[in-house]
Design a protein around this motif. Structure first.
Motif, PDB file in Angstrom:
ATOM      1  N   LEU A   1       0.815  -1.222   0.000  1.00 55.33           N
ATOM      2  CA  LEU A   1       0.000   0.000   0.000  1.00 55.33           C
ATOM      3  C   LEU A   1       0.849   1.272   0.000  1.00 55.33           C
ATOM      4  O   LEU A   1       0.656   2.148  -0.862  1.00 55.33           O
ATOM      5  CB  LEU A   1      -0.965  -0.017   1.189  1.00 55.33           C
ATOM      6  CG  LEU A   1      -1.971  -1.171   1.200  1.00 55.33           C
ATOM      7  CD1 LEU A   1      -2.836  -1.100   2.462  1.00 55.33           C
ATOM      8  CD2 LEU A   1      -2.848  -1.118  -0.046  1.00 55.33           C
ATOM      9  N   PRO A   2       1.790   1.476   0.934  1.00 51.35           N
ATOM     10  CA  PRO A   2       2.616   2.689   0.858  1.00 51.35           C
ATOM     11  C   PRO A   2       3.492   2.731  -0.383  1.00 51.35           C
ATOM     12  O   PRO A   2       3.792   3.825  -0.895  1.00 51.35           O
ATOM     13  CB  PRO A   2       3.460   2.615   2.134  1.00 51.35           C
ATOM     14  CG  PRO A   2       3.462   1.190   2.522  1.00 51.35           C
ATOM     15  CD  PRO A   2       2.132   0.663   2.118  1.00 51.35           C
ATOM     16  N   ALA A   3       3.900   1.555  -0.894  1.00 51.32           N
ATOM     17  CA  ALA A   3       4.724   1.548  -2.105  1.00 51.32           C
ATOM     18  C   ALA A   3       3.938   2.097  -3.298  1.00 51.32           C
ATOM     19  O   ALA A   3       4.437   2.950  -4.048  1.00 51.32           O
ATOM     20  CB  ALA A   3       5.204   0.128  -2.392  1.00 51.32           C
ATOM     21  N   ILE A   4       2.707   1.625  -3.473  1.00 50.99           N
ATOM     22  CA  ILE A   4       1.880   2.117  -4.572  1.00 50.99           C
ATOM     23  C   ILE A   4       1.592   3.599  -4.397  1.00 50.99           C
ATOM     24  O   ILE A   4       1.623   4.393  -5.358  1.00 50.99           O
ATOM     25  CB  ILE A   4       0.574   1.305  -4.657  1.00 50.99           C
ATOM     26  CG1 ILE A   4       0.885  -0.138  -5.064  1.00 50.99           C
ATOM     27  CG2 ILE A   4      -0.394   1.935  -5.645  1.00 50.99           C
ATOM     28  CD1 ILE A   4      -0.323  -1.038  -5.078  1.00 50.99           C
ATOM     29  N   SER A   5       1.319   4.013  -3.164  1.00 50.97           N
ATOM     30  CA  SER A   5       1.049   5.425  -2.898  1.00 50.97           C
ATOM     31  C   SER A   5       2.245   6.291  -3.243  1.00 50.97           C
ATOM     32  O   SER A   5       2.094   7.373  -3.825  1.00 50.97           O
ATOM     33  CB  SER A   5       0.672   5.598  -1.424  1.00 50.97           C
ATOM     34  OG  SER A   5       0.447   6.951  -1.117  1.00 50.97           O
ATOM     35  N   MET A   6       3.437   5.825  -2.914  1.00 52.95           N
ATOM     36  CA  MET A   6       4.639   6.610  -3.236  1.00 52.95           C
ATOM     37  C   MET A   6       4.901   6.649  -4.733  1.00 52.95           C
ATOM     38  O   MET A   6       5.363   7.667  -5.266  1.00 52.95           O
ATOM     39  CB  MET A   6       5.844   6.023  -2.499  1.00 52.95           C
ATOM     40  CG  MET A   6       5.811   6.260  -0.988  1.00 52.95           C
ATOM     41  SD  MET A   6       7.318   5.733  -0.156  1.00 52.95           S
ATOM     42  CE  MET A   6       8.497   6.882  -0.868  1.00 52.95           C
ATOM     43  N   VAL A   7       4.625   5.547  -5.424  1.00 47.78           N
ATOM     44  CA  VAL A   7       4.792   5.559  -6.885  1.00 47.78           C
ATOM     45  C   VAL A   7       3.834   6.568  -7.514  1.00 47.78           C
ATOM     46  O   VAL A   7       4.218   7.341  -8.424  1.00 47.78           O
ATOM     47  CB  VAL A   7       4.561   4.151  -7.463  1.00 47.78           C
ATOM     48  CG1 VAL A   7       4.485   4.208  -8.989  1.00 47.78           C
ATOM     49  CG2 VAL A   7       5.667   3.201  -7.032  1.00 47.78           C
ATOM     50  N   VAL A   8       2.590   6.602  -7.043  1.00 47.51           N
ATOM     51  CA  VAL A   8       1.617   7.563  -7.560  1.00 47.51           C
ATOM     52  C   VAL A   8       2.091   8.985  -7.299  1.00 47.51           C
ATOM     53  O   VAL A   8       2.031   9.862  -8.181  1.00 47.51           O
ATOM     54  CB  VAL A   8       0.240   7.319  -6.924  1.00 47.51           C
ATOM     55  CG1 VAL A   8      -0.727   8.450  -7.292  1.00 47.51           C
ATOM     56  CG2 VAL A   8      -0.319   5.975  -7.381  1.00 47.51           C
ATOM     57  N   ALA A   9       2.585   9.260  -6.079  1.00 52.74           N
ATOM     58  CA  ALA A   9       3.080  10.600  -5.757  1.00 52.74           C
ATOM     59  C   ALA A   9       4.265  10.981  -6.629  1.00 52.74           C
ATOM     60  O   ALA A   9       4.387  12.124  -7.079  1.00 52.74           O
ATOM     61  CB  ALA A   9       3.454  10.670  -4.283  1.00 52.74           C
ATOM     62  N   THR A  10       5.148  10.023  -6.896  1.00 47.97           N
ATOM     63  CA  THR A  10       6.314  10.300  -7.737  1.00 47.97           C
ATOM     64  C   THR A  10       5.902  10.602  -9.174  1.00 47.97           C
ATOM     65  O   THR A  10       6.432  11.515  -9.823  1.00 47.97           O
ATOM     66  CB  THR A  10       7.274   9.097  -7.704  1.00 47.97           C
ATOM     67  OG1 THR A  10       7.654   8.829  -6.356  1.00 47.97           O
ATOM     68  CG2 THR A  10       8.519   9.377  -8.526  1.00 47.97           C
TER      69      THR A  10
END
Length: 370
Positions: free
Chosen positions: A66-75
């Motif tokens: 979950l945090p990995a996908i969220s960080m990819v989206v933010a990037t």
């Protein structure tokens, strides 16, 4: 061990809090909607990293994604705004690196193979996607090297765990093979007695028929003891050791030889009447003393005091040494296999530091018989 894990958890929490403060002071995260998304992703990554050691092997990779996908989206969203600098957050990066190592170590294999690449992408893409200048490429390569180290550490821990599991399984199999050898001796002893009693009863049937009934009672008792022995031990056997060299089972009397072989400083105290105690229980008492003396010889510089006592329906075994531990490893696989054997005959065993120092092994076994 619990205190060590608690200290490590507190150290990790302090580290992430410090890195979060560094992120704040460096102005990495802004106060606009995109900055808030980055902040939420970082906080989620830190929370999952702190909760990771308590999560199961399936739950851990599922939550960590979950945090990995969220960080990819933010990037990706940051890459669409050319005026923004790469959103490299120190706290979130360290948290994801820890999660990668943890998932590689403890995660379910298929889920780990899926989740780890996503976590790697979330870390490496932070500096690389918004800008492809020379410095961002160098930073991405440095992060990739850190991730390789994290994955290698996780794999090493997993391999060590697999090795220990295989070693423990080998110990259990060896223990069960020994049970099979002992079972051969115990049952052979009982069956031989039954055959002799039956032959004697047949010989007395014509001359002294009044002795036949007592002989039949003894045959019944011997058969009952043999069945009880088989019930206690057969449940632990998985594979027969057909090529084994069978030897007579050890008895309480053989313990004195163990103590004598250890050295003149070792002491032995036998208290009570041990005649009539089932053979498998005597063998188990002998094995407890042997394992305890072996551990003293390996791990301590002290001298052991062995005490075996019988009171009513219980036999108490205590082996204590007064030495100082030379190195770690007092609770090894030998004691684990011994605990399985003791439990098979209805007893209990514990081992640990003594109140006055040294190491103490104590066991209680049902004596049966009287």
């Amino acid at each position: 061990m619990r205190y060590l894990w608690a200290l490590c958890w507190l150290a990790g929490a302090a580290l992430l809090l410090t890195l979060g403060a560094v992120d704040y002071e460096a102005g990495t995260i802004r106060d606009d909607p995109l900055g808030l998304l980055q902040l939420g992703s970082g906080l989620l990554a830190c929370l999952v990293a702190l909760a990771g050691p308590g999560l199961g092997r399936i739950t851990l990779p599922l939550v960590a994604v979950l945090p990995a996908i969220s960080m990819v989206v933010a990037t990706v969203l940051t890459a669409l705004e050319a005026e923004r600098r790469p959103p490299l957050t120190f706290a979130a990066t360290v948290a994801l690196c820890w999660l990668i190592a943890l998932i590689t170590w403890r995660g379910q294999r298929v889920l780990a193979a899926i989740t780890v690449p996503i976590l790697v992408a979330a870390v490496v893409l932070q500096p690389l996607l918004p800008s492809t200048s020379g410095i961002t490429v160098i930073v991405a390569l440095a992060l990739a090297l850190v991730l390789v180290v994290s994955i290698a550490a996780g794999l090493a821990a997993r391999l060590v765990g697999i090795s220990r599991e295989r070693q423990a399984a080998a110990i259990r199999l060896a223990q069960r093979a020994e049970f099979a050898r002992d079972l051969h001796d115990y049952v052979g002893h009982h069956v031989t007695g039954i055959v002799l009693l039956a032959q004697g009863a047949r010989a007395m049937a014509e001359k002294k028929p009044e002795l036949v009934v007592p002989a039949l009672e003894r045959i019944e008792q011997a058969g009952t003891e043999a069945m009880a022995t088989m019930r206690r031990m057969v449940g632990l056997l998985r594979e027969a050791d057909v090529g084994a060299d069978f030897s007579p089972p050890a008895t309480i009397e053989d313990i004195s030889r163990l103590v004598t072989e250890f050295g003149p400083a070792a002491t032995l105290e036998l208290d009570g009447e041990f005649d009539g105690m089932p053979a498998e229980l005597q063998s188990t008492v002998h094995r407890i003393v042997m394992e305890a003396l072996t551990n003293v010889r390996k791990h301590s510089d002290g001298t052991p005091a062995v005490r075996v006592s019988r009171s009513g329906q219980w036999v108490q075994v205590r082996v204590a040494d007064d030495g100082r531990t030379r190195h770690a490893g007092r609770g090894g696989f030998g004691l684990r296999g011994l605990a399985e054997r003791v439990a098979a005959v209805g007893g209990s065993i514990k081992a640990g530091p003594g109140a006055a120092g040294g190491w103490v092994v104590e066991a209680s076994l049902p004596a049966g018989g009287h």
